[in-house]
Design a protein around this motif. Structure first.
Motif, PDB file in Angstrom:
ATOM      1  N   PHE A 105       9.263  -5.202   4.432  1.00  0.00           N
ATOM      2  CA  PHE A 105       7.911  -5.266   5.007  1.00  0.00           C
ATOM      3  C   PHE A 105       7.012  -6.050   4.054  1.00  0.00           C
ATOM      4  O   PHE A 105       6.203  -5.466   3.321  1.00  0.00           O
ATOM      5  N   ILE A 107       4.262  -8.149   1.993  1.00  0.00           N
ATOM      6  CA  ILE A 107       2.801  -8.111   1.920  1.00  0.00           C
ATOM      7  C   ILE A 107       2.295  -9.549   1.914  1.00  0.00           C
ATOM      8  O   ILE A 107       2.742 -10.369   1.115  1.00  0.00           O
ATOM      9  N   HIS A 108       1.356  -9.863   2.810  1.00  0.00           N
ATOM     10  CA  HIS A 108       0.881 -11.237   2.948  1.00  0.00           C
ATOM     11  C   HIS A 108      -0.462 -11.423   2.258  1.00  0.00           C
ATOM     12  O   HIS A 108      -1.118 -10.470   1.835  1.00  0.00           O
ATOM     13  N   TYR A 217      -6.770  -3.648   1.585  1.00  0.00           N
ATOM     14  CA  TYR A 217      -5.622  -3.056   0.910  1.00  0.00           C
ATOM     15  C   TYR A 217      -4.852  -2.076   1.792  1.00  0.00           C
ATOM     16  O   TYR A 217      -3.969  -1.368   1.322  1.00  0.00           O
ATOM     17  N   ALA A 218      -5.200  -2.040   3.080  1.00  0.00           N
ATOM     18  CA  ALA A 218      -4.606  -1.042   3.973  1.00  0.00           C
ATOM     19  C   ALA A 218      -3.093  -1.165   4.055  1.00  0.00           C
ATOM     20  O   ALA A 218      -2.371  -0.160   3.991  1.00  0.00           O
ATOM     21  N   LYS A 219      -2.560  -2.405   4.196  1.00  0.00           N
ATOM     22  CA  LYS A 219      -1.113  -2.561   4.379  1.00  0.00           C
ATOM     23  C   LYS A 219      -0.317  -2.159   3.139  1.00  0.00           C
ATOM     24  O   LYS A 219       0.613  -1.359   3.242  1.00  0.00           O
ATOM     25  N   GLY A 222      -0.643   1.576   2.778  1.00  0.00           N
ATOM     26  CA  GLY A 222       0.126   2.274   3.810  1.00  0.00           C
ATOM     27  C   GLY A 222       1.609   2.248   3.519  1.00  0.00           C
ATOM     28  O   GLY A 222       2.304   3.261   3.664  1.00  0.00           O
ATOM     29  N   LEU A 223       2.101   1.073   3.080  1.00  0.00           N
ATOM     30  CA  LEU A 223       3.518   0.943   2.731  1.00  0.00           C
ATOM     31  C   LEU A 223       3.862   1.850   1.555  1.00  0.00           C
ATOM     32  O   LEU A 223       4.872   2.569   1.576  1.00  0.00           O
TER      33      LEU A 223
END
Length: 414
Positions: A105, A107-108, A217-219, A222-223
């Motif tokens: 997954f 991170i971009h 910073y949510a992704k 969350g990960l």
């Protein structure tokens, strides 16, 4: 009959229920009042300060008395080797799990550069850093929780010296044993204020930092929280099963609730030492093992910090559009996590050593990369500390399994 069962349940889980109640109320207050919860933050600070004040004598007495009470047939060198082996194994496993997650997954780019105050970074040689890590140049400095490794080394030496003194050191050994018991009782008293203290701390964390979780910073957050939750439930269960089979699973999940909540509430491995020691005693882990593994694990063993180092590296690579899939990059990341696990302090949000090390090793500009890494570090602190601190408890179980044999639980019950 039902009343008897209910009263028995309340008796066994009274402290945990009060702790949960305090945390739930605190979280609700944080959600409702937001910044306004800063008014009750001093209640959390008082609780944490009481814990920190008691930690130094606790670590000294538990380690020194444990070493002083060793019998000659107990091979401390072998036990220490087992402890280090278990610590290193879980840190590497946790790092690999998180590397797999960020590769699956990715991170971009898209991070907002936040201007926050940076800690003063003191440049010094490697030899000087090692010296400062393991020793202090005056006795009073060893009484600071920022010098935990120096305190642990000193406690080891005091314990060994008492052991070597034989009959002449008998009275001093009694002093160490007595001090150990007194500190345990003191910490029992302090932990009675935990529902209020941790409730206030949770209110502050939710009220102040909650909104940032929904930003850029949510992704990565969350990960990180998802993978850490998976690791906590699945891998800690596997570790407990290895340590004692089905019975090991039961005693771990029955006794790790208070240490887990203390870790999440205080964001400090060191502040969780008392709860871990109390849980280890209830699990009947031999005292010469728990008194070594748990105080030593607080500054040295950090599965959560290992995993957060990987996420921070992934975020920094995403910021600058760099490729994280190169094998050399991944091996370097694992090496960084091992170093971070050893040298990163046990105080809340302390040091930012891991961030600085990663940025320096990969050659990114410090003024751009460090703020993002520091924000990630702050927001992941609760669950990172949960894995760091609670991991010490399950590691104590595994060390017992390796050193005492697979029947250690049934033998302790007998």
């Amino acid at each position: 009959m039902k009343k008897t069962k209910f009263s028995s349940f309340l008796k066994n889980y009274n402290s945990i229920l009060l702790l949960l109640g305090g945390i739930i109320v605190g979280s609700i207050l944080g959600l409702v009042f937001g910044d306004g919860v800063e008014v009750i933050k001093p209640l959390g600070d008082i609780f944490l300060n009481l814990l920190f004040t008691a930690i130094i004598p606790l670590v000294f007495f538990t380690i020194a008395s444990s070493i002083a009470n060793l019998q000659k047939n107990e091979n401390l060198g072998k036990l220490f080797g087992i402890v280090m082996g278990v610590f290193l194994t879980t840190v590497i496993i946790s790092a690999i799990i998180m590397i797999m997650a960020v590769l699956l997954f990715p991170i971009h780019q898209g991070f907002v550069q936040s201007k926050i105050a940076l800690e003063t970074i003191q440049q010094s040689s490697t030899g000087s850093q090692i010296t400062q890590l393991l020793t202090v140049n005056d006795f009073y400095e060893i009484l600071s929780r920022k010098n935990m490794l120096a305190l642990i080394l000193f406690s080891f030496l005091i314990g060994f010296s008492t052991l070597r003194s034989g009959e002449k050191g008998k009275n001093f050994k009694k002093f160490l044993d007595s001090g150990n018991e007194v500190m345990k009782q003191l910490l029992h008293l302090i932990m009675k204020t935990a529902p209020i203290g941790l409730g206030a701390y949770f209110a502050y964390q939710v009220g102040i930092f909650g909104p940032q979780l929904f930003g850029a910073y949510a992704k990565p957050l969350g990960l990180y929280y998802a993978v850490c939750t998976f690791y906590f439930i699945v891998f800690f269960s596997l570790y407990a099963f290895f340590a004692g089979g089905n019975q090991g699973l039961k005693i771990f999940w029955k006794n790790n609730i208070t240490p887990a909540l203390t870790a999440v509430g205080t964001c400090s491995s060191i502040a969780t030492i008392p709860a871990n020691l109390e849980a280890a005693e209830q699990m009947e882990i031999p005292s010469h093992i728990s008194n070594l593994v748990i105080p030593l694990g607080a500054p040295l063993h950090k599965d959560g910090s290992s995993m957060s180092s990987i996420v921070k590296i992934a975020v920094i690579f995403a910021m600058f559009g760099k490729d994280l899939t190169d094998p050399y990059t991944i091996l370097t990341a694992i090496g960084i996590t091992i170093i971070v696990s050893v040298v990163e302090g046990g105080i809340p949000n302390g040091g930012y050593i891991g961030e600085i090390l990663a940025i320096t090793v990969y050659g990114f500009p410090m003024e751009q990369a460090l703020p993002a890494a520091m924000i990630i570090g702050t927001l992941v602190d609760p669950i990172a500390t949960l894995l760091n601190a609670n991991g010490d408890l399950v590691c104590a179980m595994m060390v017992t399994r390796i050193s005492e044999g697979k029947k250690w639980i049934s033998q302790s019950i007998i």
